[in-house]
Design a protein around this motif. Structure first.
Motif, PDB file in Angstrom:
ATOM      1  N   HIS B 162      83.175   3.253  12.001  1.00 43.75           N
ATOM      2  CA  HIS B 162      82.513   4.349  12.705  1.00 43.75           C
ATOM      3  C   HIS B 162      83.157   4.710  14.022  1.00 43.75           C
ATOM      4  CE1 HIS B 162      79.186   4.390   9.897  1.00 43.75           C
ATOM      5  NE2 HIS B 162      79.244   3.087   9.900  1.00 43.75           N
ATOM      6  N   ILE B 163      84.012   3.870  14.532  1.00 47.99           N
ATOM      7  CA  ILE B 163      84.594   4.140  15.843  1.00 47.99           C
ATOM      8  C   ILE B 163      86.096   4.304  15.693  1.00 47.99           C
ATOM      9  CG2 ILE B 163      84.913   3.231  18.162  1.00 47.99           C
ATOM     10  CD1 ILE B 163      82.401   1.704  17.870  1.00 47.99           C
ATOM     11  N   MET B 170      78.516   6.844  24.149  1.00 47.54           N
ATOM     12  CA  MET B 170      77.466   6.679  25.156  1.00 47.54           C
ATOM     13  C   MET B 170      76.371   5.784  24.602  1.00 47.54           C
ATOM     14  SD  MET B 170      75.072   9.409  27.089  1.00 47.54           S
ATOM     15  CE  MET B 170      76.090   9.927  28.372  1.00 47.54           C
ATOM     16  N   THR B 171      75.813   4.976  25.461  1.00 46.96           N
ATOM     17  CA  THR B 171      74.690   4.153  25.049  1.00 46.96           C
ATOM     18  C   THR B 171      73.722   4.043  26.219  1.00 46.96           C
ATOM     19  OG1 THR B 171      74.057   2.023  24.132  1.00 46.96           O
ATOM     20  CG2 THR B 171      75.826   2.018  25.705  1.00 46.96           C
ATOM     21  N   ILE B 172      72.550   3.512  25.948  1.00 41.03           N
ATOM     22  CA  ILE B 172      71.533   3.425  27.005  1.00 41.03           C
ATOM     23  C   ILE B 172      70.931   2.036  26.989  1.00 41.03           C
ATOM     24  CG2 ILE B 172      69.671   4.307  25.526  1.00 41.03           C
ATOM     25  CD1 ILE B 172      68.576   5.714  27.989  1.00 41.03           C
ATOM     26  N   ARG B 232      81.164  15.476  27.209  1.00 40.69           N
ATOM     27  CA  ARG B 232      82.437  14.800  26.965  1.00 40.69           C
ATOM     28  C   ARG B 232      82.284  13.601  26.060  1.00 40.69           C
ATOM     29  NH1 ARG B 232      83.272  18.696  28.563  1.00 40.69           N
ATOM     30  NH2 ARG B 232      84.408  19.468  30.353  1.00 40.69           N
ATOM     31  N   VAL B 233      81.110  13.417  25.491  1.00 36.41           N
ATOM     32  CA  VAL B 233      80.848  12.228  24.687  1.00 36.41           C
ATOM     33  C   VAL B 233      81.060  12.565  23.218  1.00 36.41           C
ATOM     34  CG1 VAL B 233      79.039  10.626  24.014  1.00 36.41           C
ATOM     35  CG2 VAL B 233      79.252  11.311  26.361  1.00 36.41           C
ATOM     36  N   ASN B 234      81.692  11.648  22.484  1.00 36.59           N
ATOM     37  CA  ASN B 234      81.930  11.891  21.064  1.00 36.59           C
ATOM     38  C   ASN B 234      80.835  11.350  20.181  1.00 36.59           C
ATOM     39  OD1 ASN B 234      85.103  11.081  22.084  1.00 36.59           O
ATOM     40  ND2 ASN B 234      84.613  13.087  21.279  1.00 36.59           N
ATOM     41  N   LYS B 235      80.253  10.201  20.596  1.00 37.91           N
ATOM     42  CA  LYS B 235      79.201   9.602  19.767  1.00 37.91           C
ATOM     43  C   LYS B 235      78.197   8.937  20.674  1.00 37.91           C
ATOM     44  CE  LYS B 235      81.410   8.219  15.481  1.00 37.91           C
ATOM     45  NZ  LYS B 235      82.807   8.554  15.680  1.00 37.91           N
ATOM     46  N   VAL B 236      76.970   8.909  20.210  1.00 39.13           N
ATOM     47  CA  VAL B 236      75.958   8.152  20.920  1.00 39.13           C
ATOM     48  C   VAL B 236      75.505   7.027  20.009  1.00 39.13           C
ATOM     49  CG1 VAL B 236      73.718   8.263  22.013  1.00 39.13           C
ATOM     50  CG2 VAL B 236      75.216  10.221  22.123  1.00 39.13           C
ATOM     51  N   ILE B 237      75.606   5.802  20.497  1.00 36.92           N
ATOM     52  CA  ILE B 237      75.202   4.649  19.676  1.00 36.92           C
ATOM     53  C   ILE B 237      74.132   3.910  20.450  1.00 36.92           C
ATOM     54  CG2 ILE B 237      75.970   2.545  18.564  1.00 36.92           C
ATOM     55  CD1 ILE B 237      78.681   3.657  18.312  1.00 36.92           C
ATOM     56  N   SER B 266      75.472  18.729  19.683  1.00 33.53           N
ATOM     57  CA  SER B 266      75.851  18.369  18.310  1.00 33.53           C
ATOM     58  C   SER B 266      76.662  17.097  18.270  1.00 33.53           C
ATOM     59  CB  SER B 266      76.647  19.493  17.644  1.00 33.53           C
ATOM     60  OG  SER B 266      75.862  20.637  17.558  1.00 33.53           O
ATOM     61  N   THR B 267      76.270  16.140  19.050  1.00 33.30           N
ATOM     62  CA  THR B 267      76.929  14.838  19.030  1.00 33.30           C
ATOM     63  C   THR B 267      76.139  13.927  18.108  1.00 33.30           C
ATOM     64  OG1 THR B 267      77.354  15.227  21.364  1.00 33.30           O
ATOM     65  CG2 THR B 267      77.806  13.039  20.545  1.00 33.30           C
ATOM     66  N   PRO B 268      76.810  13.196  17.214  1.00 36.47           N
ATOM     67  CA  PRO B 268      76.049  12.334  16.300  1.00 36.47           C
ATOM     68  C   PRO B 268      75.365  11.187  17.028  1.00 36.47           C
ATOM     69  CG  PRO B 268      78.406  12.128  15.905  1.00 36.47           C
ATOM     70  CD  PRO B 268      78.234  13.226  16.886  1.00 36.47           C
TER      71      PRO B 268
END
Lengths: 537, 355
Positions: B162-163, B170-172, B232-237, B266-268
């Protein structure tokens, strides 16, 4: 012609440099001479540009020509080969090769003079031998276009968003040195996306680098700069008002030197102050507009006007500006906004906006029944200040952090937001987090109203929060919880960066209404207002 | 007597577990991860099976249900406890059915055809006694425990699918699953991680230090900057506390904002959640969904004068609707949120949804 002018000019230049380094103001003749030299260089350069157009990449050309300060263009190395233009070389501040230390040189005048002479000779010699361009501005790769065509359209790019360009930094260093203002150094590791912005530390204010006594910068301005950089005076309106008050003080203390015109001299006097304030904290859009107004007023003073009269007029102008654009505008906006507040409303506000607080207090006095939810965010925690002010008036408030906004939004009926500036493409520039609140409010179908005075309208356009922003002290993010400070030594960890943004831009589709002193307009009507204002001016 | 000793020992252990749960949730005791809680619950249930007195499957289920109700009441927000109890109940049903000789499927699925032809629901009262039932159940619970131990590794193994390199992720907050996921990918690929600190607990700081020490370029941002940086983020996990029955999430507060921002750009949005977090609850607007902790975290007592006149809220969880989620990665693979209901029917028996 050039050569004789050079030998003459070099003597005079020494005089000028000496007087600069001693903190004296340049005499009128010296300034005129510098201006003439500059015009000469420009003419010669234009000639050379036409000849060697494809090689050179000069994007700062328009900048250098538009800046009225007697500053010759940046790199001596980018001068064209032929010896016809050695004039710039001696005119270039001798310490241009490397930024000289800020402290006044301790050497004797004669030694300095001899040093400079030697350097000028060396430069002239090297210029003779050089043939083509060395093109040092390859970094940004902007295509060079005839400057006369570009000038009206391309506005001068502010320095504070070009930190990654070493040429710009050198130019800034020279300019500051000429104005005898210390250069503030960046602090800490910068996130790569923001390497084009400055990042300062609050623990290293600019005033530590000032020598005492500094005769160039007025003490009111020094105090103001310190208040800005330490965050004591924060908020768009507060900063503008403080700036205008400081300028009033400057004008009161100002005396026109002999053989000078007040209109031109005062403007030149203000320039180093503005640079200093810019170094302490980058100017806001409202401050920029205020400064433009003042400069215009000053230059419109007729030359036969007596000094006392002129000063009185200027002070009056500034008073009027503050009164009209800020105080009366707030009253007008409050009047419009109160129509939008009905009984039983639950209003959400973010951070501390003086205008929104004013509106809520007015509405409460007019006996509207509503309650307020104050949303706050780390690290500034400005919402606590708003909370105090509202609770003092007796308004019932709730307080949450921005991460709890989705929890609290179902209760909310309206969102009132303040703005730092309104951009010409309809985007709202405001404290970071505002766009997030507008986004979540839109998702819950809650109307978002932005309140903004017209003096904050700005001709810039921007679509994201990266290109032009401000980076605050990264150490503010460090927090101690339960006795442990996780990020204490973040500087030692090589791959860790902290990002403390100050502003962000909200797209116009999140905003339902903008309330200004001219009425209630949609976000997209900002350029119309700007046009109308410019016509009026 | 050895029997009563065993019983008192068992009750002691249950009481100790209950008080642990009660303390852990208020934020004062040591924070335990969900995986730990799941393992301890399952171990305790195995012990109950082994040591309690029961003669038929029905008795055992009654005992487990009773204890289960007490455990979930001790800490309602810790849903893994309830999930494990339901898993064990399902195991018991299966083992019982297997011992009886009938196949599992026909008993469990209530189809319209069955309802019409059988002429009334078959009364399954689990009263028959089987000698081997105890051993079978304990063996099945052991299998469950092994599965629990391998969940984080199973999820982390899928990281490289996936990466890709030079991504910005990005994560939280702090999720151990996501941490393992990213560290595993970092062994082979170079990418950049942005961590939102998630006030007021600021667990993002710990996550960032841990990731940067593993060689990943990390940036810490405040919660307010999530939307500003999202372009600027490609994915949020992200990780989550619970996966609800409709495919939604109960995650740490601030996740809903993050999900909305990701949807806008529209970032996954990828959720790394092991199967034991799947809970048969649906999101309700009642008080049971939200959990609050001391408002001192938000407005400290040093703000004295205004404290009495102000309401302060400090919710811990956020609801994220399934429309905002792109993918779930669990220890059995990746699924879309619309598939969650199916997985749930395989893990839990419909009669156990209400303990």
């Amino acid at each position: 012609m050039a050569d004789s002018g050079v030998t003459d000019g070099s003597l005079k230049k020494d005089e000028i440099e000496r007087s600069k380094s001693e903190g004296r103001e340049l005499t009128k003749e010296e300034k005129q001479r510098l201006r003439k030299e500059k015009k000469q260089q420009k003419k010669n350069k234009e000639k050379k540009d036409d000849n060697a157009s494809q090689e050179s990449e000069k994007e700062k050309k328009s900048v250098s020509s538009s800046s009225s300060a007697p500053q010759p263009p940046t790199q001596p190395a980018t001068q064209k080969a032929p010896s016809a233009v050695p004039a710039p070389a001696p005119a270039v501040v001798p310490a241009s090769e490397t930024p000289a230390p800020v402290e006044k040189p301790a050497k004797s005048k004669a030694e300095l003079k001899a040093e400079r002479r030697a350097r000028q000779e060396a430069e002239r010699a090297s210029k003779q031998g050089k043939k083509g361009e060395t093109g040092q501005q390859a970094a940004t790769g902007k295509p060079k276009a005839p400057p006369s065509e570009l000038q009206p359209v391309v506005k001068r790019l502010p320095e504070h968003i070009q930190v990654d360009n070493p040429d710009v930094l050198k130019k800034l260093a020279k300019k500051l040195e000429r104005q005898q203002i210390p250069l503030r150094l960046d602090y800490g590791y910068k996130v790569s996306l923001f390497s084009h912005l400055h990042q300062y530390s609050r623990k290293a204010p600019l005033t530590q680098q000032l020598s005492i006594p500094s005769s160039v910068i007025h003490p009111a301005i020094v105090r103001l700069g310190l208040q800005y950089s330490q965050g004591i005076v924060a908020g768009s309106n507060a900063r503008s008002v403080a700036l205008l008050h400081a300028f009033k003080q400057v004008i009161r203390d100002y005396t026109t030197p002999p053989n000078e015109e007040l209109s031109r001299d005062l403007v030149n006097k203000l320039k180093p102050y503005i640079s200093f304030l810019n170094q302490c904290r980058p100017l806001s859009a409202s401050m920029g507009n205020a400064i433009k107004y003042i400069k215009k007023e000053i230059s419109n003073i007729p030359s036969q006007c007596k000094e006392e009269e002129a000063k009185g007029k200027l002070l009056n102008c500034i008073e009027c500006y503050i009164n009209e654009k800020i105080i009366l505008a707030a009253k007008a906006i409050a009047k419009y906004a109160i129509e939008k507040i009905s009984d039983g409303d639950v209003i959400l506000v973010y951070g501390c906006s003086s205008l929104v607080n004013h509106i809520l207090c007015e509405a409460f006095e007019k006996n509207r029944k509503f309650r307020v939810i104050v949303v706050d965010s780390r690290p500034r925690l400005e919402g606590r200040e708003a909370l105090r002010r509202l609770v003092q008036r007796g308004i019932s408030c709730t307080y949450v952090l921005i991460s709890a906004v989705s929890y609290i939004l179902p209760e909310v009926s309206k969102v009132f937001l303040g703005a730092h500036a309104l951009l010409a493409n309809g985007y709202v520039m405001s404290r970071v987090g505002t766009s997030q609140i507008a986004l979540v409010a839109k998702a819950f179908n809650v109307p978002v109203l932005v309140c903004c005075e017209t003096y904050k309208f700005c001709e810039r356009v921007q679509t994201d929060s990266f290109v032009s922003n401000e980076l605050d002290d990264p150490d503010d993010l460090i927090v101690t919880r339960k006795g442990k400070t996780q990020l204490e030594d973040w500087q030692q960890v090589p791959l860790l960066g902290l990002l403390n943004l100050v502003y962000d831009v909200t797209p116009p589709d999140f905003v339902d209404l903008v309330i200004t002193d001219l009425g209630m307009i949609p976000c997209t009507s900002v350029p119309v207002v700007l046009r109308v204002k410019n016509v009026d001016l | 007597m050895p029997g009563s000793d065993k019983e008192t020992d068992l009750t002691e252990r249950i009481e100790a577990f209950l008080s642990d749960l009660k303390r852990g949730g208020s934020g004062t005791g040591p924070l335990r991860g969900s995986a730990e809680t799941a393992r301890e619950t399952t171990a305790l249930l195995r012990r109950i099976t082994a040591q309690a007195r029961w003669s038929s499957a029905g008795d055992l289920m009654e005992i487990i249900r009773k204890e289960g109700r007490r455990m979930t009441a001790a800490q309602p927000s810790e849903t893994t406890v309830g999930n494990m109890i339901r898993r064990v109940l399902k195991i018991i049903r299966e083992e019982y059915a297997r011992s009886r000789g009938s196949s599992e499927e026909t008993d469990q699925q209530e189809s319209l055809h069955k309802l019409l032809t059988s002429g009334g629901l078959s009364e399954e009262n689990f009263r028959q006694h089987f000698a081997a039932l105890k051993a079978n159940v304990i063996e099945a619970i052991n299998e469950l425990l092994t599965e629990l131990e391998g969940t984080t590794d199973n999820i982390a193994m899928q990281a490289l699918e996936h990466i890709h390199s030079n991504e910005v992720i990005m994560t939280i907050g702090r999720s151990r699953t996501v941490e393992a996921f990213l560290k595993d990918a970092a062994r082979k690929r170079k990418f950049h991680v942005i961590v939102a600190e998630c006030a007021p607990f600021c667990q993002g700081h710990e996550m960032a230090t841990s990731l940067s020490k593993a060689g990943i370029e990390t940036t810490v941002i405040t919660d307010a900057a999530i939307f500003a940086v999202m372009s600027r983020v490609n994915k949020v996990i992200i990780g989550t506390q619970t996966v609800l029955a409709n495919g939604g999430l109960r995650a740490v507060n601030g996740t809903h904002t993050l999900a909305l921002a990701a949807k806008h750009h529209s970032t996954p949005l990828i959720v790394c959640a092991p199967m034991f977090k799947l809970s048969p609850q649906f999101p309700n607007e009642e008080d049971t969904f939200h959990k609050f902790v001391s408002p001192h975290e938000v407005l400290p007592f040093t703000e004295g004068e205004i404290l009495s006149k102000v309401n302060v809220h400090c919710p811990v969880f956020d609801y994220v609707p399934p429309e905002l989620i792109t993918l779930f990665i669990s220890n059995i693979g990746g699924h879309a949120p619309s598939y969650i209901y199916r997985l749930m029917s395989e893990l839990y028996h419909p009669e156990d949804h209400e303990l």
